[in-house]
Scaffold this active site. Structure first.
Site, PDB file in Angstrom:
ATOM      1  N   GLY A 193      27.018  38.418  31.269  1.00 36.51           N
ATOM      2  CA  GLY A 193      26.395  38.450  30.082  1.00 36.51           C
ATOM      3  C   GLY A 193      27.150  37.199  29.045  1.00 36.51           C
TER       4      GLY A 193
ATOM      5  N   VAL B 174      28.943  32.801  38.109  1.00 36.61           N
ATOM      6  CA  VAL B 174      29.791  32.784  38.854  1.00 36.61           C
ATOM      7  C   VAL B 174      29.991  31.461  40.233  1.00 36.61           C
ATOM      8  CG1 VAL B 174      31.797  33.717  40.809  1.00 36.61           C
ATOM      9  CG2 VAL B 174      31.123  34.555  38.561  1.00 36.61           C
TER      10      VAL B 174
ATOM     11  N   LEU C 201      26.030  31.435  42.273  1.00 37.39           N
ATOM     12  CA  LEU C 201      26.597  33.001  42.926  1.00 37.39           C
ATOM     13  C   LEU C 201      26.122  34.296  42.317  1.00 37.39           C
ATOM     14  CD1 LEU C 201      29.925  32.801  45.207  1.00 37.39           C
ATOM     15  CD2 LEU C 201      27.863  31.587  45.474  1.00 37.39           C
ATOM     16  N   GLY C 202      25.994  34.524  40.882  1.00 34.33           N
ATOM     17  CA  GLY C 202      26.073  35.247  40.076  1.00 34.33           C
ATOM     18  C   GLY C 202      26.300  35.030  38.668  1.00 34.33           C
TER      19      GLY C 202
ATOM     20  N   ASP D  60      36.984  49.769  35.032  1.00 36.85           N
ATOM     21  CA  ASP D  60      35.926  49.259  35.042  1.00 36.85           C
ATOM     22  C   ASP D  60      36.023  49.551  36.710  1.00 36.85           C
ATOM     23  OD1 ASP D  60      33.875  48.723  34.120  1.00 36.85           O
ATOM     24  OD2 ASP D  60      33.474  46.542  34.168  1.00 36.85           O
TER      25      ASP D  60
ATOM     26  N   TYR E 276      37.376  33.272  47.710  1.00 42.42           N
ATOM     27  CA  TYR E 276      35.498  33.479  47.734  1.00 42.42           C
ATOM     28  C   TYR E 276      35.304  33.880  48.767  1.00 42.42           C
ATOM     29  CZ  TYR E 276      31.186  32.594  49.228  1.00 42.42           C
ATOM     30  OH  TYR E 276      29.625  32.678  50.143  1.00 42.42           O
TER      31      TYR E 276
ATOM     32  N   LYS F  84      34.820  31.255  37.704  1.00 43.48           N
ATOM     33  CA  LYS F  84      34.033  32.462  37.009  1.00 43.48           C
ATOM     34  C   LYS F  84      34.478  31.682  35.890  1.00 43.48           C
ATOM     35  CE  LYS F  84      34.561  36.891  35.316  1.00 43.48           C
ATOM     36  NZ  LYS F  84      35.894  38.170  34.777  1.00 43.48           N
TER      37      LYS F  84
END
Length: 522
Positions: free
Chosen positions: A22, A26, A18-19, A138, A92, A41
């Site tokens: 660094g 995921v 999915l992504g 964040d 999800y 993750k």
């Protein structure tokens, strides 16, 4: 980093990437028994062996387990295997991140009413987190997801902090927040977060500043401090010393309403800001009637921040009708609508509603299909950049028309001929989309068209030479002198290409790639 695609993790089969970031990746996973989709993750094994990373990742799991709110991504499980990686099994979310929605779908500022509806849900999530002693630290649009039904989901509590006086709570250890270590994304940080020497220097009002930065981006369609134009040092100076750009220069139509709200949220001194997310929400609520269209249905949002206010003003009495007037009211009017006319109006209204529903359904499906296609295109460039044959295989259909060929060939043949063999011939490679790809439909096929940048260095050329005997010797001596064979590597110059591609997608798989144009980089 090794891929998990096709493997089984606990009770979940890993379907696709999915992504990535660094520190890890995921993945989409599906429960093998009940079919539930999850986001997995993963922190890669070489980082998972670091005790500090293990501690931080475990703290993220502890914080997420502490939070149970409809606008915060839910944690299902935590799994630590340092030799294999660290894993969080999470809810999800079928949707798109807020930053992509602003800059790739909306391509500009959100309508004020939509911005308020989304932002109230965000405030609701953080009001809940703050009341439970959690500071996110964040907050940014990429950590806010918009589900396909417009429900907001906040994620990534990786550097969040729990405020607690209890010794057995997972408070942040000094080793994780050393002086001089910047945690978070600089352009969304509060002034006190930049200056902090320890975690205790920051409270929930730092999050409120970051939320103000996010609202600014939603209302203007641009970042408060443009990271592509400013260095990190310049951004630090602006956050610490300069007022934010005036909204009147970027979106003058709404500036009178939103400028005072943003000014308070982005105050340099945290004492001058909103002291809670609930107070922030209370400032936005009076603007809803102004930007709400009369014929639009009320938005669905969480009511925790918006208690119903009961007015103390007595109801206005109905006007009295004189008896003489009552008889006149009973008489049929020439302007009265007949039953037939009422039926026509009713049928027309129903037809209009059906048309509106059909348009909305088409828009939702179009948006979902567009997001999926662009995600496939992004994964395609990632696979090329990483030389990830497994990821590329997961994107391809069983048969496809690859580069330089109009005939359909099996996936394995295409991977070997056009990708794997080329990767073996180069030392290093850099591939990325130069601009966001364009999405369109032709018949039943989805097409993504874009310009791909590729810079690679071929492997050195192996040159073999036979050493000649010295010229000064006599001919017979040269003839009997042994000759040495010398092999050496000759470096080849790097190559840079710009390629215009058309990617054909059907059933969420790449079924063809057409090279429209290729040229050398300028």
């Amino acid at each position: 980093m090794s891929t998990l695609i096709g493997k089984k993790l606990l009770n979940y089969k890993v379907e696709k990437l999915l992504g990535q970031g660094g520190m890890g990746e995921v993945y989409l996973g599906v429960h093998t028994e009940i079919g539930r989709k999850v986001a997995i993750k993963m922190i890669s094994p070489h980082l998972a062996r670091d005790p500090r990373i293990q501690e931080r990742f475990k703290r993220e799991a502890l914080i997420m387990a502490k939070l149970n709110h409809p606008n915060i991504v839910q944690l299902y499980d935590y799994w630590a295997r340092p030799d294999e990686g660290l894993f969080l099994i999470m809810e999800y979310v079928e949707g798109i991140s807020l930053d992509r929605y602003i800059h790739r779908v909306q391509c500009g500022p959100l309508p004020p009413k939509q911005a308020i509806d989304i932002f109230l849900q965000v405030l609701d999530a953080f009001e809940y987190a703050h009341k439970n002693g959690v500071i996110h630290r964040d907050i940014k649009p990429s950590n806010i997801l918009l589900r396909t039904d417009n429900v907001v989901k906040v994620l990534d509590f990786g550097i969040a902090r729990i405020i607690s006086t209890e010794t057995n709570d997972p408070a942040e250890s000094p080793s994780l927040t050393k002086t001089g270590t910047t945690l978070g994304t600089v352009s969304y940080m509060s002034p006190e977060q930049l200056r902090s020497k320890s975690a205790g220097d920051i409270d929930h009002r730092s999050d409120i500043y970051s939320l103000g930065v996010v609202l600014f981006e939603m209302l203007t369609g641009r970042e408060l401090y443009d990271r592509s134009q400013l260095s990190e040092f310049e951004i630090l100076v602006k956050i610490a010393t300069e007022p934010p750009p005036p909204l009147s220069e970027l979106n003058p139509k709404i500036a009178p309403d939103f400028e005072p709200i943003l000014k308070k949220a982005l105050a340099k001194n945290r004492e001058d800001r909103y002291q809670s997310c609930q107070e922030f929400a209370a400032a936005l609520l009076p603007l809803i009637p102004k930007y709400d269209k009369p014929d639009s249905p009320p938005p669905v949002r969480n009511p925790a921040l918006t208690k119903t206010q009961v007015s103390n003003v007595p109801p206005t009495p109905s006007p009295k009708i004189e008896p003489s007037k009552k008889e006149e009211l009973k008489k049929p009017s020439s302007q009265a609508v007949s039953g037939k006319q009422r039926r026509v109006i009713m049928i027309s209204g129903i037809a209009a509603l059906l048309i509106i529903a059909a348009v909305l359904w088409w828009q939702m499906n179009y948006s979902a299909a567009r997001n999926k296609a662009l995600a496939i295109a992004d994964s395609f460039s990632v696979a090329l950049n990483r030389h990830d044959e497994k990821l590329l295989a997961s994107l391809f259909a069983d048969t496809l028309s690859p580069f330089y060929s109009e005939e359909k060939v099996p996936k394995t043949q295409a991977l070997q001929k056009y990708f794997a063999s080329f990767w073996k011939s180069i030392q290093k490679d850099s591939v990325s989309w130069m601009t966001p790809p364009e999405y369109k439909r032709e018949g039943g096929t989805t097409i993504v068209e874009g310009t791909l940048y590729q810079h690679y260095t071929p492997k050195p050329q192996i040159v073999t030479q036979v050493e000649q005997a010295p010229a000064g010797r006599q001919a017979w001596r040269r003839a009997i002198t042994p000759r040495r064979t010398i092999t050496r590597e000759v470096p080849l110059p790097p190559i840079c290409k710009i390629k215009r591609l058309k990617i054909f997608i059907s059933d969420e798989k790449i079924r063809g790639i057409q090279l429209l144009d290729t040229r050398d980089c300028p």
